[in-house]
Motif scaffolding. Structure first.
Motif, PDB file in Angstrom:
ATOM      1  N   ASN A  80     -27.112   5.365  31.514  1.00  0.00           N
ATOM      2  CA  ASN A  80     -28.274   5.858  31.498  1.00  0.00           C
ATOM      3  C   ASN A  80     -28.854   7.206  31.879  1.00  0.00           C
ATOM      4  O   ASN A  80     -30.010   7.954  32.349  1.00  0.00           O
ATOM      5  N   ALA A 116     -27.710  11.204  32.331  1.00  0.00           N
ATOM      6  CA  ALA A 116     -28.352  11.216  31.083  1.00  0.00           C
ATOM      7  C   ALA A 116     -29.791  11.211  31.372  1.00  0.00           C
ATOM      8  O   ALA A 116     -30.276  12.501  30.990  1.00  0.00           O
ATOM      9  N   TYR A 127     -32.232  15.067  31.732  1.00  0.00           N
ATOM     10  CA  TYR A 127     -32.779  14.769  31.110  1.00  0.00           C
ATOM     11  C   TYR A 127     -34.194  15.718  32.325  1.00  0.00           C
ATOM     12  O   TYR A 127     -34.717  16.600  31.821  1.00  0.00           O
ATOM     13  N   TRP A 129     -22.392   3.411  22.904  1.00  0.00           N
ATOM     14  CA  TRP A 129     -23.887   4.176  23.180  1.00  0.00           C
ATOM     15  C   TRP A 129     -23.447   5.852  24.106  1.00  0.00           C
ATOM     16  O   TRP A 129     -24.019   6.638  23.803  1.00  0.00           O
ATOM     17  N   THR A 130     -22.264   6.300  24.890  1.00  0.00           N
ATOM     18  CA  THR A 130     -22.172   6.921  25.535  1.00  0.00           C
ATOM     19  C   THR A 130     -22.263   8.720  24.385  1.00  0.00           C
ATOM     20  O   THR A 130     -22.105   9.221  25.080  1.00  0.00           O
ATOM     21  N   LEU A 142     -24.970   9.279  22.937  1.00  0.00           N
ATOM     22  CA  LEU A 142     -25.638  10.267  23.677  1.00  0.00           C
ATOM     23  C   LEU A 142     -25.445  11.528  24.649  1.00  0.00           C
ATOM     24  O   LEU A 142     -26.185  12.300  24.265  1.00  0.00           O
ATOM     25  N   LEU A 158     -31.698  14.642  22.901  1.00  0.00           N
ATOM     26  CA  LEU A 158     -31.362  13.329  23.953  1.00  0.00           C
ATOM     27  C   LEU A 158     -32.631  12.612  24.680  1.00  0.00           C
ATOM     28  O   LEU A 158     -32.582  11.531  24.833  1.00  0.00           O
ATOM     29  N   VAL A 197     -33.085  10.312  22.175  1.00  0.00           N
ATOM     30  CA  VAL A 197     -32.271   8.333  22.373  1.00  0.00           C
ATOM     31  C   VAL A 197     -32.920   7.779  23.260  1.00  0.00           C
ATOM     32  O   VAL A 197     -33.107   6.645  23.289  1.00  0.00           O
ATOM     33  N   LEU A 198     -32.737   8.056  24.917  1.00  0.00           N
ATOM     34  CA  LEU A 198     -33.337   8.373  25.627  1.00  0.00           C
ATOM     35  C   LEU A 198     -35.159   7.112  25.777  1.00  0.00           C
ATOM     36  O   LEU A 198     -35.051   6.524  26.430  1.00  0.00           O
ATOM     37  N   ALA A 215     -33.193   3.865  25.153  1.00  0.00           N
ATOM     38  CA  ALA A 215     -32.274   3.913  26.239  1.00  0.00           C
ATOM     39  C   ALA A 215     -32.500   2.571  27.557  1.00  0.00           C
ATOM     40  O   ALA A 215     -31.347   1.535  27.720  1.00  0.00           O
TER      41      ALA A 215
END
Length: 204
Positions: A50, A53, A57, A101-102, A105, A117, A120-121, A124
Motif C-alpha cells: 500500500n 501505491a 499517488y 490486493w496487489t 491496485l 488508484l 481504491v486507496l 486500502a
C-alpha cells in the motif's frame, strides 16, 4: 488565517518525522526476541504494498513531503515481513490475499489511472490494518507487538487526518481515521494484556 495555513502546511513534515522510523521498533523487537506473537504477516506485507501505491499517488498529487515516509514505510514494512517469514508467520492463504490486493491496485491504475488508484486507496487503510487487529486480538499474549511502532503510527496518521481536512482530501482523511482507530485498538490490546498480568517480553 495565514498563521493557520502555515501551521497546517507543517503537518506533512511532522507526519514525516513520525513516519520514517515508525517500523524500526517492531524490527528491533523481532530481531531481539524472535517473538512474533500477535504480529500479522499480512499487515506487514500489505503495508509494504500500500505504501508503494501511496508513493505513486503522493507523487502525482504533488505531496512531495509524503514521498519520504511512504518510501521508508515500504522498505521497513518489507523488512518486518521478511523477519516474520523467517519466523514462520507467512502462509499460502495470506500470500494469496496480498497478491489479489496487489492485482486490484494495479488494475485500478490500468483502468482509471492515478485517480482510480486514489479511489481504491480509500479502502486500502482498512484492508491493511484489519489483519493486525484480528491477529492481536486472537492472540492471548500478543507479546511480539511493539508499542513504539503503534505510537509512531498514531502520531503520523493524526497529522495526515488534520492535513486531509485542511486540503479536503477524502483519501487522506480515510487513511487518518482508520489509522487512528487501528493504533488505539492495538495499544489498548497490549495495555489490557499487560494489566491482566501477561507481561510482554522486554524489548521495547
Amino acid at each position: 488565517m495565514e498563521r493557520f495555513a502555515l501551521l497546517f502546511d507543517v503537518l506533512p513534515f511532522a507526519a514525516t518525522g513520525f513516519g520514517i522510523p515508525q517500523y524500526l521498533p517492531q524490527i528491533t523487537k523481532l530481531r531481539r526476541t524472535r517473538d512474533p506473537a500477535g504480529v500479522s504477516w499480512s499487515w506487514a506485507t500489505l503495508t509494504c504494498v500500500n505504501n508503494a501505491a501511496w508513493f505513486a499517488y503522493f507523487a502525482s498529487s504533488g505531496y512531495w513531503t509524503a514521498l519520504v515516509p511512504s518510501s521508508a514505510a515500504t522498505l521497513l514494512a518489507a523488512t518486518v515481513a521478511v523477519l516474520l517469514t523467517r519466523l514462520g508467520r507467512a502462509g499460502r492463504r495470506p500470500a494469496a490475499g496480498v497478491g489479489a490486493w496487489t492485482v486490484v491496485l494495479a488494475g485500478a491504475v490500468v483502468v482509471a489511472g492515478i485517480p482510480g488508484l486514489g479511489t481504491v486507496l480509500t479502502a486500502a487503510s482498512i484492508i491493511q490494518v484489519t489483519p493486525s487487529i484480528v491477529t492481536a486480538y486472537r492472540t492471548r499474549r500478543p507479546t511480539g507487538v511493539s508499542v513504539g511502532t503503534w505510537l509512531l503510527v498514531l502520531g503520523e496518521v493524526s497529522c495526515w487526518t488534520m492535513y486531509g481536512h485542511y486540503r479536503s482530501d477524502p483519501r487522506l482523511i480515510a487513511l487518518g481515521i482508520t489509522g487512528i482507530t487501528a493504533s488505539l485498538l492495538m495499544l489498548a490490546r497490549v495495555q489490557y494484556t499487560t494489566k491482566r498480568g501477561y507481561r510482554p517480553l522486554p524489548s521495547e
